[in-house]
Design a protein around this motif. Structure first.
Motif, mmCIF file in Angstrom:
data_model
loop_
_atom_site.group_PDB
_atom_site.id
_atom_site.type_symbol
_atom_site.label_atom_id
_atom_site.label_comp_id
_atom_site.label_asym_id
_atom_site.label_seq_id
_atom_site.Cartn_x
_atom_site.Cartn_y
_atom_site.Cartn_z
ATOM 1 N N PRO A 109 0.812 -1.228 0.000
ATOM 2 C CA PRO A 109 0.000 0.000 0.000
ATOM 3 C C PRO A 109 0.843 1.275 0.000
ATOM 4 O O PRO A 109 0.469 2.262 -0.654
ATOM 5 N N ALA A 110 1.972 1.284 0.725
ATOM 6 C CA ALA A 110 2.817 2.475 0.725
ATOM 7 C C ALA A 110 3.399 2.741 -0.667
ATOM 8 O O ALA A 110 3.476 3.891 -1.116
ATOM 9 N N TRP A 157 2.048 1.832 -3.530
ATOM 10 C CA TRP A 157 0.952 2.322 -4.373
ATOM 11 C C TRP A 157 0.637 3.780 -4.064
ATOM 12 O O TRP A 157 0.411 4.596 -4.971
ATOM 13 N N LEU A 158 0.599 4.146 -2.754
ATOM 14 C CA LEU A 158 0.308 5.520 -2.360
ATOM 15 C C LEU A 158 1.394 6.472 -2.877
ATOM 16 O O LEU A 158 1.084 7.565 -3.374
ATOM 17 N N TYR A 159 2.676 6.046 -2.774
ATOM 18 C CA TYR A 159 3.752 6.906 -3.251
ATOM 19 C C TYR A 159 3.689 7.094 -4.758
ATOM 20 O O TYR A 159 3.901 8.203 -5.269
ATOM 21 N N ARG A 160 3.389 5.991 -5.462
ATOM 22 C CA ARG A 160 3.432 6.055 -6.930
ATOM 23 C C ARG A 160 2.247 6.812 -7.514
ATOM 24 O O ARG A 160 2.422 7.626 -8.442
ATOM 25 N N TYR A 161 1.052 6.581 -6.970
ATOM 26 C CA TYR A 161 -0.150 7.116 -7.617
ATOM 27 C C TYR A 161 -0.755 8.313 -6.900
ATOM 28 O O TYR A 161 -1.694 8.913 -7.428
ATOM 29 N N VAL A 162 -0.276 8.674 -5.689
ATOM 30 C CA VAL A 162 -0.850 9.815 -4.978
ATOM 31 C C VAL A 162 0.225 10.859 -4.683
ATOM 32 O O VAL A 162 0.115 12.017 -5.080
ATOM 33 N N LEU A 163 1.284 10.444 -3.947
ATOM 34 C CA LEU A 163 2.270 11.420 -3.505
ATOM 35 C C LEU A 163 3.094 11.987 -4.649
ATOM 36 O O LEU A 163 3.458 13.171 -4.627
ATOM 37 N N THR A 164 3.430 11.137 -5.627
ATOM 38 C CA THR A 164 4.239 11.643 -6.748
ATOM 39 C C THR A 164 3.505 12.714 -7.552
ATOM 40 O O THR A 164 4.071 13.793 -7.804
#
Length: 335
Positions: free
Chosen positions: A92-93, A95-102
């Motif tokens: 999940p981290a 996925w969150l970094y790739r599709y939200v935080l970036t």
């Protein structure tokens, strides 16, 4: 007799050292020998307990349970926790970094670049001229204030120097007076006490302490030799009083008696027991066969003899009548 190894050259010793050495060494030797014997005995007992009791108990009670707990408890639990952490946190981290935080970071960076350009323009076009004007104004005001307050500051500095000189003079006089008072009342008596009392007593105590320490070392080494001799004597005494008689009794009496008992009593008894066993097994087999025969006779008497089943012709010939490719009885070569 001094067993210590003496150096080639020794400084001359005073009569006090020589007078103290012999009595101190005799007293210390008498006191240290029992202590060294008890110490060596405790060392031997401790090594025996460590090798025979504590180390096996440590392995049984601590090492093996820890190995079992690590192998069958901690390692599987750690693998399960690692898998759960990967499934619940890492994936999940990522996925969150790739599709939200970036994407959010790219947007924030673009916004900050635009805001930075605006701030740079404001600093260069607005704040810098205003700062230059304020600096020119502050410089002028400082020059005016310096022209006004310079005479006043010089007067204050002259007064401060006079007060500091007066205070320094008074402090110097008070310090000199206190120094001489302390020297006369404290330093000179303490120096006399140190020079004429403490130094001689300290030298005597140093000589006594050095001799006592040397005597302890000397007595400890001699006590070690005495303890070793006593231990060897006790071991030899135990060997000749207990071990050798037991060995002689075992070798001279018990071994021949055991061989005689084995050849005269045990082997015939074993052969007789095997013979009785064979006879008993044969009797039991005969009795079992008799019971089986009696049961069969009783069954025939009640229900009659059973008819034998007629032989049924088998599809395949048996024995020498089996079909082969070279036989003329096969369907392909039959005339």
């Amino acid at each position: 007799m001094d067993l210590e190894k003496q150096p080639a050259r020794r400084e001359p010793e005073g009569c006090l050292t020589v007078a103290i050495r012999i009595p101190v060494r005799i007293v210390v030797l008498v006191l240290v020998v029992p202590v060294r014997v008890v110490w060596d005995g405790l060392v031997v007992l401790g090594r025996f307990l460590r090798d025979s009791v504590l180390r096996p108990l440590w392995r049984v009670l601590v090492v093996w349970p820890c190995v079992v707990l690590w192998r069958y408890g901690v390692v599987p639990l750690a693998k399960a926790v690692g898998w759960l952490g990967k499934v619940l946190l890492v994936i999940p981290a990522g996925w969150l970094y790739r599709y939200v935080l970036t994407p959010v970071g790219h947007g924030v960076a673009w916004f900050l670049r635009g805001t930075g350009a605006v701030l740079v323009w404001i600093y260069a076009r607005v704040l810098t001229p205003v700062g230059h004007g304020i600096a020119w104004l502050v410089t002028g005001i400082g020059a005016v204030l310096a022209w006004i307050f310079t005479p006043v500051g010089r007067a204050i500095a002259w007064c401060a120097q006079g007060i500091a000189w007066l205070a320094n003079t008074v402090a110097t006089g008070v310090g000199i007076a206190l120094y001489w008072i302390a020297r006369i009342l404290l330093v000179l008596p303490a120096l006399a006490l140190w020079r004429w009392l403490l130094v001689p007593v300290g030298r005597v105590l140093a000589v006594v302490g050095r001799e006592v320490w040397d005597a302890l070392g000397h007595a400890w080494r001699i006590a070690g030799h005495i303890s070793l001799a006593v231990g060897r004597f006790l071991a030899t005494l135990f060997r000749w009083i207990f071990v050798e008689p037991v060995r002689w009794v075992y070798r001279t009496l018990l071994t021949p008696v055991g061989h005689v008992i084995r050849d005269v009593v045990l082997r015939p008894v074993a052969e007789a027991a095997r013979s009785v066993g064979r006879v008993t097994r044969a009797a039991l087999d005969s009795a079992r066969e008799s019971v089986r025969q009696a049961r069969a006779d009783f069954r025939r008497m009640l229900f009659g003899a059973t008819r034998e089943r007629e032989a049924v012709a088998r599809r395949e010939p048996t024995g020498a009548d089996t079909r082969t490719l070279g036989s003329s009885t096969t369907a392909l070569t039959k005339d």
